[in-house]
Structures are given as structure tokens and as C-alpha cells.
Scaffold this active site. Structure first.
Site, PDB file in Angstrom:
ATOM      1  N   GLU A 123     -66.418-113.083 -31.563  1.00 19.05           N
ATOM      2  CA  GLU A 123     -67.694-112.376 -31.687  1.00 19.05           C
ATOM      3  C   GLU A 123     -68.833-113.286 -31.252  1.00 19.05           C
ATOM      4  OE1 GLU A 123     -70.416-110.790 -35.467  1.00 19.05           O
ATOM      5  OE2 GLU A 123     -68.298-111.261 -35.726  1.00 19.05           O
ATOM      6  N   ASP A 183     -72.751-113.277 -31.570  1.00 23.77           N
ATOM      7  CA  ASP A 183     -73.959-112.666 -32.122  1.00 23.77           C
ATOM      8  C   ASP A 183     -75.173-113.102 -31.304  1.00 23.77           C
ATOM      9  OD1 ASP A 183     -72.719-111.295 -34.255  1.00 23.77           O
ATOM     10  OD2 ASP A 183     -72.626-113.147 -35.420  1.00 23.77           O
ATOM     11  N   GLU A 230     -79.036-111.380 -34.672  1.00 20.33           N
ATOM     12  CA  GLU A 230     -78.975-110.865 -36.028  1.00 20.33           C
ATOM     13  C   GLU A 230     -80.319-111.153 -36.647  1.00 20.33           C
ATOM     14  OE1 GLU A 230     -74.863-110.590 -37.931  1.00 20.33           O
ATOM     15  OE2 GLU A 230     -75.034-112.696 -37.332  1.00 20.33           O
ATOM     16  N   HIS A 237     -68.948-117.069 -32.550  1.00 23.99           N
ATOM     17  CA  HIS A 237     -67.838-117.139 -33.509  1.00 23.99           C
ATOM     18  C   HIS A 237     -66.526-117.079 -32.735  1.00 23.99           C
ATOM     19  CE1 HIS A 237     -70.204-116.119 -37.244  1.00 23.99           C
ATOM     20  NE2 HIS A 237     -70.945-115.434 -36.391  1.00 23.99           N
TER      21      HIS A 237
END
Length: 456
Positions: free
Chosen positions: A231, A233, A236, A247
Site C-alpha cells: 500500500e 498512502d 491521509e 507500506h
């Protein structure tokens, strides 16, 4: 980072989830235009659409309208085991604006937090960008940049207007799993680095084994299996704080996990994915004046977020070595904030292996990022192709304190890395956020991608 996997607190008359296809509501994807750029000032508009994640959808019997899942529990007669449930139950189409508060206009997508429909009160949503009616658009951003405009002026503490990439299958897993007849058209196949257990269907089977209803969310629960994948991001954030975080995972495709591989509870760092990630949150990294209402990047109004993925040899196949961030607001390009943490190099302003190692050391955090392959593994995920996800959610697990307040709560806020934003440690309780900020929303617009330097 600590995302509650279902991202919802959804109260709906006849709500359920599944992967066969129902015919009671037509599925019409809201259109959304994006731009692909080849050089500065040279961008071509592409007509695309978004699709609602399957976890939000009504699931009923294939032969009628009886719920397969109500509240936070499965119908045991229809779903006694994973395979039988998948055979008995069908996903249906979605009323995007009326039920879920999802609207598009040209290049803009707006996600409303609370939507009061004729039969339901919906909380939050998650959508994916489509390339066609039956396939997600896949992105490889190595040696590329990704840019979008964001208006999160109406997102208070405790909320997250998120834009990120997950290493999902282009068809939602339809070709791999014969029991998944719905595919990407109905938003199936979600996975992320938290290996969420509240996904109702994984690998084309219902996640009913060991299902336990949530003690603090009347519409969510957790099953025996989780759904893991890398993942990235990009964003956020709410009006008070923001972070971007890679991640990586050791698995190279969407993977159903069980037991220790999921990294649950006390085994957080023993699973296949890096749940913490290596985050750059300007407030957490020591600049408390950079982003927020009235600050250098003023969240009271719209601005542009630019993320650049630099490779070792400046090619789309080279090893990922750096993730850079720029902002543009009121016609001014704003460089990312610098690190201001004792013991860390004050020139650092991007995510590199040096930054991540130094951050983990100074903050006293486990370096799961490096253990799971670091930036190189994140680059490998992009090389394989990743799906664009956009969502709005509140947090039943950690109240979003990991993003916008002091976290963890058992450490003093003066310790490096604990203070992440100005929100109170008592903020973010979902029942409070939902009742006090029902009109919250986020708008993502003007999405562009292309070679570094081509999108802004």
C-alpha cells in the site's frame, strides 16, 4: 496506517456483502476525468469512472431479497461456510449519490461523510478508479509523479480523506477465483497493508469462519482471514494533519492471510506487511507551522498535492529510491517541510532509506519498513501495478489519533515522534464525529500523472 479495514459504520435496511451479481439495482459507475501527461503542458484527458467497494454493498439471496448479512452478523442458514455463502449470496448495484453521498462532476469526486437516504444512514465510503466497466486502472508510478487537487476544509479531527494505492488485481480477482462473479465492476478484491479481517469476501469466499461482531461498531466484524498487499498512502489527512506513507509487504500479490502471517495483535511485526510504514507527517517531523488552517499550506482552501517517485536510474524499471512531495497553492510552489528533530539530519525533506532508518532509530520504532523490503519493495509493487483508492472514514480502532493527535497514548507528547497534530487526545470518537460533523466531506479533483515535472 492504522486504518480500520472496513472503513465504515454503516446502518442500512437490508445491508450485506458478497461476490455473485444481483439484479435488483442497476450498477452505473459515476464518470470521472483524469489526465495523463507526457511533458510540461502536454496532458491528455481520459474519461474514467469510479466504483464503490463491495464491502459497502447490499448482499442478498441470489433468488430474492433476503439479507445474507445484517448489522454485523451473517445469516447462518444462508452462510454456514465460505463456499456455500458465496453460492447463495449476490452483490447488487449502488445508488451512489442517494445512499452513499458519492458524486462526480467533470474531474472532481466528492465523498460525503454522513448520508441520510430514504432507508439508511451511511457513514463513509471507499471507491476505486476504473479503466473500463470491468477493470481497475493500474498505475506504475516509478520515475513518475502523481498530482491532484484537494479540498479538505470540511474535514475535522478524527476524519481521514484518503487517496492511496493498493496492489489489487485489475479485475478484482475475478479470473483467479471462480466464485467471484462480480469482479471489479462491483468493487471486489480489496487488500491493504493492515491485512484487514473485516473484508466480507476474500478470494471469492465469504469470510464467515470465526466471524466475531465488533464490540464498538454495530455494522462491522472480523473473520478468520485477512487480505494483505502493499500500500502506498499518497494522502491521509484532515484539515489539521497530513501524512504520506509507503507500506511494503513481502508478498507480491493480494494474499489471504491467517494467523501470524496477518501480523495481528502482539505479532504486529511478524506478519507479511509493514503496518507502520515510513511516514512523513510534517507536524510529527518537527514543523508545526507547515500544514493546517492558516498555515504555510492552508487547509482552509483548495491546494495541489504533487508526489514524485524517483528511481536509481531515472527509469520506470529502476529501483525506487526516493518519494518527494511538493504543494502548489494560490499559484505558488511550496517545497515540503524540513525535518526538525534532534538527532536527525535537518536537510531531510523526503522519504529515502536514510530518512526511514534515522526516523525509526530516533523515534524508537521497530524498523518493519526495512524488514519488509523498504522502498525497493514498494517500487516492485508499482512495477506490478497498483489501484487508485479514494475514501472518507472515521476510525473505530484508534480514533485517528495516529494521524492528528498524540499517539501512542502511553507515551509523553514531548517524546520524539509522539505528537502528530493539534487534535485533542479525546477527539476522534466515531459516535462524536458522526453526530457533530455529519456534513463533513472531501473533494479530490484534477488528477494528473506523468513524467516528473509534467503535471504542475
Amino acid at each position: 496506517m492504522f486504518r480500520a479495514a472496513a472503513l465504515l459504520a454503516f446502518s442500512f435496511l437490508a445491508v450485506s456483502y458478497g461476490q455473485q451479481v444481483g439484479t435488483l439495482t442497476a450498477e452505473t459507475h459515476p464518470t470521472l476525468s483524469i489526465q495523463q501527461c507526457t511533458g510540461a503542458g502536454s496532458c491528455q484527458t481520459q474519461s474514467r469512472a469510479v466504483v464503490l467497494d463491495s464491502n459497502w454493498r447490499w448482499l442478498h439471496t441470489t433468488s430474492g431479497s433476503t439479507n445474507c448479512y445484517t448489522g454485523n452478523e451473517w445469516d447462518a442458514s444462508l452462510c454456514p461456510d465460505p463456499a456455500t455463502c458465496a453460492s447463495n449470496c449476490a452483490l447488487d448495484g449502488a445508488d451512489y449519490s442517494g445512499t452513499y453521498g458519492i458524486t462526480t462532476s467533470g474531474n472532481a469526486l466528492t465523498l460525503k461523510f454522513v448520508t441520510n437516504g430514504p432507508y439508511s444512514t451511511n457513514i463513509g465510503s471507499r471507491v476505486y478508479l476504473m479503466e473500463s466497466e470491468s477493470a481497475y486502472q493500474m498505475f506504475n508510478l516509478k520515475n513518475q509523479e502523481f498530482t491532484f487537487d484537494i479540498d479538505m476544509s470540511q474535514l475535522p479531527c478524527g476524519l481521514n480523506g484518503a487517496l492511496y494505492f493498493s496492489q489489487m488485481e485489475a479485475d478484482g480477482g475475478m479470473s483467479k477465483f471462480s466464485t467471484n462473479a462480480a469482479g471489479a465492476k462491483y468493487g471486489t478484491g480489496y487488500c491493504d497493508s493492515q491485512c484487514p479481517h473485516d473484508i466480507k469476501f476474500i478470494n471469492g469466499e465469504a469470510n464467515v469462519a470465526g466471524w466475531e461482531p465488533s464490540p464498538n461498531d454495530q455494522n462491522a466484524g472480523k473473520g478468520q482471514y485477512g487480505s494483505c498487499c502493499a500500500e502506498m498512502d499518497i494522502w491521509e489527512a484532515n484539515s489539521m494533519a497530513a501524512a504520506f506513507t509507503p507500506h511494503p509487504c513481502t508478498v507480491k500479490e493480494p494474499t489471504r492471510c491467517e494467523g501470524n502471517d496477518c501480523g495481528d495483535d502482539d505479532n504486529r511485526y511478524g506478519g507479511v506487511c509493514d503496518k507502520d510504514g515510513c511516514d512523513f507527517n510534517s507536524f510529527r517531523m518537527g514543523d508545526q507551522t507547515f500544514l493546517g488552517p492558516g498555515k504555510t499550506v492552508d487547509t482552509n482552501s483548495k491546494f495541489t498535492v504533487v508526489t514524485q517517485f524517483v528511481t536509481a536510474d531515472n527509469s520506470t524499471s529502476g529501483a525506487l529510491t526516493e518519494i518527494r512531495r511538493l504543494y502548489v497553492q494560490n499559484g505558488q510552489v511550496i517545497q515540503n517541510s524540513k525535518v526538525n528533530i534532534p538527532g536527525m539530519d535537518a536537510s531531510l525533506d523526503s522519504i529515502t532509506e536514510d530518512f526511514c532508518t534515522s526516523q525509526k532509530t530516533v523515534f524508537g520504532d521497530t524498523n518493519s519498513f526495512q524488514d519488509k523490503g523498504g522502498l525497493a519493495a514498494m517500487g516492485d509493487a508499482f512495477q506490478a501495478g497498483m489501484v487508485l483508492v479514494m475514501s472518507i472514514w472515521d476510525d473505530h480502532e484508534a480514533k485517528m489519533l495516529w494521524l492528528d493527535s498524540n499517539y501512542p497514548l502511553d507515551k509523553d507528547a514531548s517524546e520524539p515522534g509522539v505528537a502528530r497534530g493539534t487534535c485533542a487526545t479525546t477527539s476522534g470518537e466515531p459516535t462524536d464525529v458522526e453526530s457533530q460533523s455529519p456534513n463533513a466531506q472531501v473533494t479530490f479533483s484534477n488528477i494528473k500523472f506523468g513524467p516528473i515535472g509534467s503535471t504542475f
